[in-house]
Motif scaffolding. Structure first.
Motif, PDB file in Angstrom:
ATOM      1  N   GLU A 151      50.739 -32.406  23.489  1.00  9.17           N
ATOM      2  CA  GLU A 151      50.252 -31.023  23.646  1.00  9.17           C
ATOM      3  C   GLU A 151      49.728 -30.482  22.307  1.00  9.17           C
ATOM      4  OE1 GLU A 151      52.669 -26.937  24.258  1.00  9.17           O
ATOM      5  OE2 GLU A 151      53.097 -28.454  25.774  1.00  9.17           O
ATOM      6  N   LEU A 152      50.463 -30.743  21.242  1.00  8.14           N
ATOM      7  CA  LEU A 152      50.041 -30.304  19.904  1.00  8.14           C
ATOM      8  C   LEU A 152      48.733 -30.981  19.496  1.00  8.14           C
ATOM      9  CD1 LEU A 152      53.529 -30.316  18.174  1.00  8.14           C
ATOM     10  CD2 LEU A 152      51.972 -28.378  18.169  1.00  8.14           C
ATOM     11  N   TYR A 153      48.638 -32.286  19.746  1.00 16.49           N
ATOM     12  CA  TYR A 153      47.421 -33.014  19.383  1.00 16.49           C
ATOM     13  C   TYR A 153      46.210 -32.474  20.137  1.00 16.49           C
ATOM     14  CZ  TYR A 153      50.152 -36.596  16.892  1.00 16.49           C
ATOM     15  OH  TYR A 153      50.954 -37.264  16.002  1.00 16.49           O
ATOM     16  N   GLU A 154      46.385 -32.174  21.411  1.00 25.88           N
ATOM     17  CA  GLU A 154      45.269 -31.643  22.197  1.00 25.88           C
ATOM     18  C   GLU A 154      44.829 -30.292  21.647  1.00 25.88           C
ATOM     19  OE1 GLU A 154      42.193 -31.659  24.449  1.00 25.88           O
ATOM     20  OE2 GLU A 154      43.574 -33.354  24.456  1.00 25.88           O
ATOM     21  N   ALA A 155      45.786 -29.466  21.269  1.00 22.62           N
ATOM     22  CA  ALA A 155      45.465 -28.157  20.689  1.00 22.62           C
ATOM     23  C   ALA A 155      44.724 -28.309  19.360  1.00 22.62           C
ATOM     24  CB  ALA A 155      46.746 -27.346  20.487  1.00 22.62           C
ATOM     25  N   VAL A 156      45.139 -29.277  18.556  1.00 20.85           N
ATOM     26  CA  VAL A 156      44.472 -29.530  17.273  1.00 20.85           C
ATOM     27  C   VAL A 156      43.022 -29.943  17.508  1.00 20.85           C
ATOM     28  CG1 VAL A 156      44.393 -31.100  15.283  1.00 20.85           C
ATOM     29  CG2 VAL A 156      46.561 -30.075  15.982  1.00 20.85           C
ATOM     30  N   LEU A 157      42.788 -30.842  18.469  1.00 20.88           N
ATOM     31  CA  LEU A 157      41.428 -31.286  18.747  1.00 20.88           C
ATOM     32  C   LEU A 157      40.579 -30.140  19.303  1.00 20.88           C
ATOM     33  CD1 LEU A 157      42.006 -34.861  20.201  1.00 20.88           C
ATOM     34  CD2 LEU A 157      41.405 -34.193  17.868  1.00 20.88           C
ATOM     35  N   ASP A 158      41.179 -29.289  20.137  1.00 17.78           N
ATOM     36  CA  ASP A 158      40.446 -28.123  20.646  1.00 17.78           C
ATOM     37  C   ASP A 158      40.022 -27.216  19.495  1.00 17.78           C
ATOM     38  OD1 ASP A 158      40.642 -28.944  23.271  1.00 17.78           O
ATOM     39  OD2 ASP A 158      42.354 -27.658  23.753  1.00 17.78           O
ATOM     40  N   LEU A 159      40.945 -26.948  18.584  1.00 16.70           N
ATOM     41  CA  LEU A 159      40.627 -26.104  17.426  1.00 16.70           C
ATOM     42  C   LEU A 159      39.565 -26.753  16.548  1.00 16.70           C
ATOM     43  CD1 LEU A 159      44.121 -24.741  16.315  1.00 16.70           C
ATOM     44  CD2 LEU A 159      42.083 -23.359  16.764  1.00 16.70           C
ATOM     45  N   LEU A 160      39.671 -28.059  16.376  1.00 13.19           N
ATOM     46  CA  LEU A 160      38.703 -28.786  15.567  1.00 13.19           C
ATOM     47  C   LEU A 160      37.297 -28.638  16.151  1.00 13.19           C
ATOM     48  CD1 LEU A 160      38.792 -30.586  13.047  1.00 13.19           C
ATOM     49  CD2 LEU A 160      39.099 -32.551  14.571  1.00 13.19           C
ATOM     50  N   ARG A 161      37.187 -28.735  17.471  1.00 10.98           N
ATOM     51  CA  ARG A 161      35.885 -28.574  18.129  1.00 10.98           C
ATOM     52  C   ARG A 161      35.368 -27.140  17.981  1.00 10.98           C
ATOM     53  NH1 ARG A 161      38.789 -31.455  22.318  1.00 10.98           N
ATOM     54  NH2 ARG A 161      38.184 -33.648  22.280  1.00 10.98           N
ATOM     55  N   GLU A 162      36.298 -26.190  18.000  1.00  8.29           N
ATOM     56  CA  GLU A 162      35.905 -24.779  17.955  1.00  8.29           C
ATOM     57  C   GLU A 162      35.475 -24.332  16.568  1.00  8.29           C
ATOM     58  OE1 GLU A 162      39.193 -22.487  19.505  1.00  8.29           O
ATOM     59  OE2 GLU A 162      39.297 -23.759  21.305  1.00  8.29           O
ATOM     60  N   VAL A 163      36.232 -24.724  15.542  1.00  7.00           N
ATOM     61  CA  VAL A 163      35.998 -24.141  14.210  1.00  7.00           C
ATOM     62  C   VAL A 163      35.642 -25.152  13.127  1.00  7.00           C
ATOM     63  CG1 VAL A 163      37.538 -22.214  14.741  1.00  7.00           C
ATOM     64  CG2 VAL A 163      38.443 -24.184  13.491  1.00  7.00           C
ATOM     65  N   GLY A 164      35.800 -26.459  13.412  1.00  8.17           N
ATOM     66  CA  GLY A 164      35.552 -27.466  12.388  1.00  8.17           C
ATOM     67  C   GLY A 164      36.761 -27.682  11.495  1.00  8.17           C
ATOM     68  N   TYR A 165      36.721 -28.738  10.707  1.00 15.89           N
ATOM     69  CA  TYR A 165      37.880 -29.106   9.893  1.00 15.89           C
ATOM     70  C   TYR A 165      38.183 -28.078   8.810  1.00 15.89           C
ATOM     71  CZ  TYR A 165      41.073 -31.708   6.926  1.00 15.89           C
ATOM     72  OH  TYR A 165      42.165 -32.072   6.180  1.00 15.89           O
ATOM     73  N   ASP A 166      37.154 -27.647   8.089  1.00 16.03           N
ATOM     74  CA  ASP A 166      37.403 -26.759   6.949  1.00 16.03           C
ATOM     75  C   ASP A 166      38.045 -25.446   7.363  1.00 16.03           C
ATOM     76  OD1 ASP A 166      36.440 -28.603   5.134  1.00 16.03           O
ATOM     77  OD2 ASP A 166      34.389 -27.849   5.234  1.00 16.03           O
ATOM     78  N   ALA A 167      37.642 -24.913   8.517  1.00 17.89           N
ATOM     79  CA  ALA A 167      38.184 -23.625   8.966  1.00 17.89           C
ATOM     80  C   ALA A 167      39.489 -23.766   9.755  1.00 17.89           C
ATOM     81  CB  ALA A 167      37.145 -22.889   9.811  1.00 17.89           C
ATOM     82  N   LEU A 168      39.841 -24.996  10.100  1.00 14.44           N
ATOM     83  CA  LEU A 168      41.099 -25.210  10.818  1.00 14.44           C
ATOM     84  C   LEU A 168      42.257 -25.037   9.842  1.00 14.44           C
ATOM     85  CD1 LEU A 168      41.833 -27.972  13.403  1.00 14.44           C
ATOM     86  CD2 LEU A 168      43.479 -27.526  11.597  1.00 14.44           C
ATOM     87  N   THR A 169      43.219 -24.211  10.194  1.00 15.73           N
ATOM     88  CA  THR A 169      44.377 -23.983   9.327  1.00 15.73           C
ATOM     89  C   THR A 169      45.659 -24.315  10.069  1.00 15.73           C
ATOM     90  OG1 THR A 169      44.679 -21.690  10.031  1.00 15.73           O
ATOM     91  CG2 THR A 169      43.181 -22.077   8.155  1.00 15.73           C
ATOM     92  N   MET A 170      46.698 -24.604   9.306  1.00 13.44           N
ATOM     93  CA  MET A 170      48.005 -24.850   9.917  1.00 13.44           C
ATOM     94  C   MET A 170      48.512 -23.580  10.590  1.00 13.44           C
ATOM     95  SD  MET A 170      48.610 -28.048   9.551  1.00 13.44           S
ATOM     96  CE  MET A 170      50.199 -28.818   9.239  1.00 13.44           C
ATOM     97  N   ASP A 171      48.136 -22.407  10.042  1.00 14.63           N
ATOM     98  CA  ASP A 171      48.510 -21.139  10.693  1.00 14.63           C
ATOM     99  C   ASP A 171      47.899 -21.053  12.088  1.00 14.63           C
ATOM    100  OD1 ASP A 171      50.105 -19.841   8.720  1.00 14.63           O
ATOM    101  OD2 ASP A 171      48.298 -19.416   7.561  1.00 14.63           O
ATOM    102  N   ALA A 172      46.624 -21.458  12.201  1.00 11.50           N
ATOM    103  CA  ALA A 172      45.948 -21.405  13.497  1.00 11.50           C
ATOM    104  C   ALA A 172      46.578 -22.377  14.482  1.00 11.50           C
ATOM    105  CB  ALA A 172      44.461 -21.714  13.328  1.00 11.50           C
ATOM    106  N   VAL A 173      46.928 -23.581  13.998  1.00 10.00           N
ATOM    107  CA  VAL A 173      47.594 -24.564  14.871  1.00 10.00           C
ATOM    108  C   VAL A 173      48.948 -24.027  15.326  1.00 10.00           C
ATOM    109  CG1 VAL A 173      48.591 -26.878  15.005  1.00 10.00           C
ATOM    110  CG2 VAL A 173      46.414 -26.527  13.806  1.00 10.00           C
TER     111      VAL A 173
END
Length: 199
Positions: free
Chosen positions: A19-41
């Motif tokens: 479930e966590l991995y799927e959420a990370v990939l969703d965020l990655l698609r939405e905002v990209g790596y640089d804008a992805l934060t541990m706070d957002a995850v």
């Protein structure tokens, strides 16, 4: 995986991890790596940031493990009895929709990998090197069966050819990679380079 990493990662159930991995990939698609934060995850998955850091050490490892987890099975386990069959089976593990999503994800990560040492290290250690090792098993079986001569120069470039076809399909043709495209590419380019009949 080291004993320390195993101990560190053992507190989350496989279902929760997926479930966590799927959420990370969703965020990655939405905002990209640089804008992805541990706070957002943490917010997306209703986790504590401390838990995420304890389990994965940081963003780079979390993202790469999520990518690894999303891959369908082990390349090295593919054994159809022929190299052509193995390579065709490899490209049909994911449907065209999943391939299009993964292609977009890899394009988004390409720049980040080269600009971020932690991500590059995790990418190589956790994704590229294990997959190269698995792919070598497939190729070694082809050599052992006598399908490919062990001194064939193209053996050193098979992964480059396959990844190149996948990665550049959109750039050159403005279309996502598809099973049909990759099968045709294998028959027209990869197998002839190895001296293997396509049919």
């Amino acid at each position: 995986m080291t004993a320390t990493a195993t101990a560190r990662r053992s507190r989350i159930t496989p279902e929760r991890e997926a479930e966590l991995y799927e959420a990370v990939l969703d965020l990655l698609r939405e905002v990209g790596y640089d804008a992805l934060t541990m706070d957002a995850v943490a917010a997306r998955t209703r986790s504590s940031k401390a838990t995420l850091y304890r389990q994965w050490g940081g963003k780079a490892e979390l993202v790469v493990r999520a990518l690894r987890h999303s891959k369908p099975g082990s390349i090295g386990d593919i054994d159809t009895g022929s190299l052509r069959g193995d390579l065709h089976a490899l490209v049909t593990r994911e449907d065209d929709c999943a391939m299009a999503q993964n292609s977009a994800l890899m394009r988004a990560l390409a720049m980040a990998v080269h600009n971020n040492a932690d991500l590059l290290k995790a990418f190589k250690e956790l994704l590229v090197e294990p997959e190269m090792d698995e792919f070598q098993r497939v190729m070694q079986r082809a050599v052992d069966r006598g399908e490919v001569q062990p001194d064939r120069p193209a053996l050193d470039y098979i992964v480059h050819m396959l990844v190149g076809a996948f990665a550049t399909r959109t750039l050159i043709d403005d279309q996502p990679p598809t099973q049909a495209f990759l099968r045709a590419y294998i028959d027209a380019v990869v197998l002839p380079a190895l001296g293997v009949p396509a049919h």
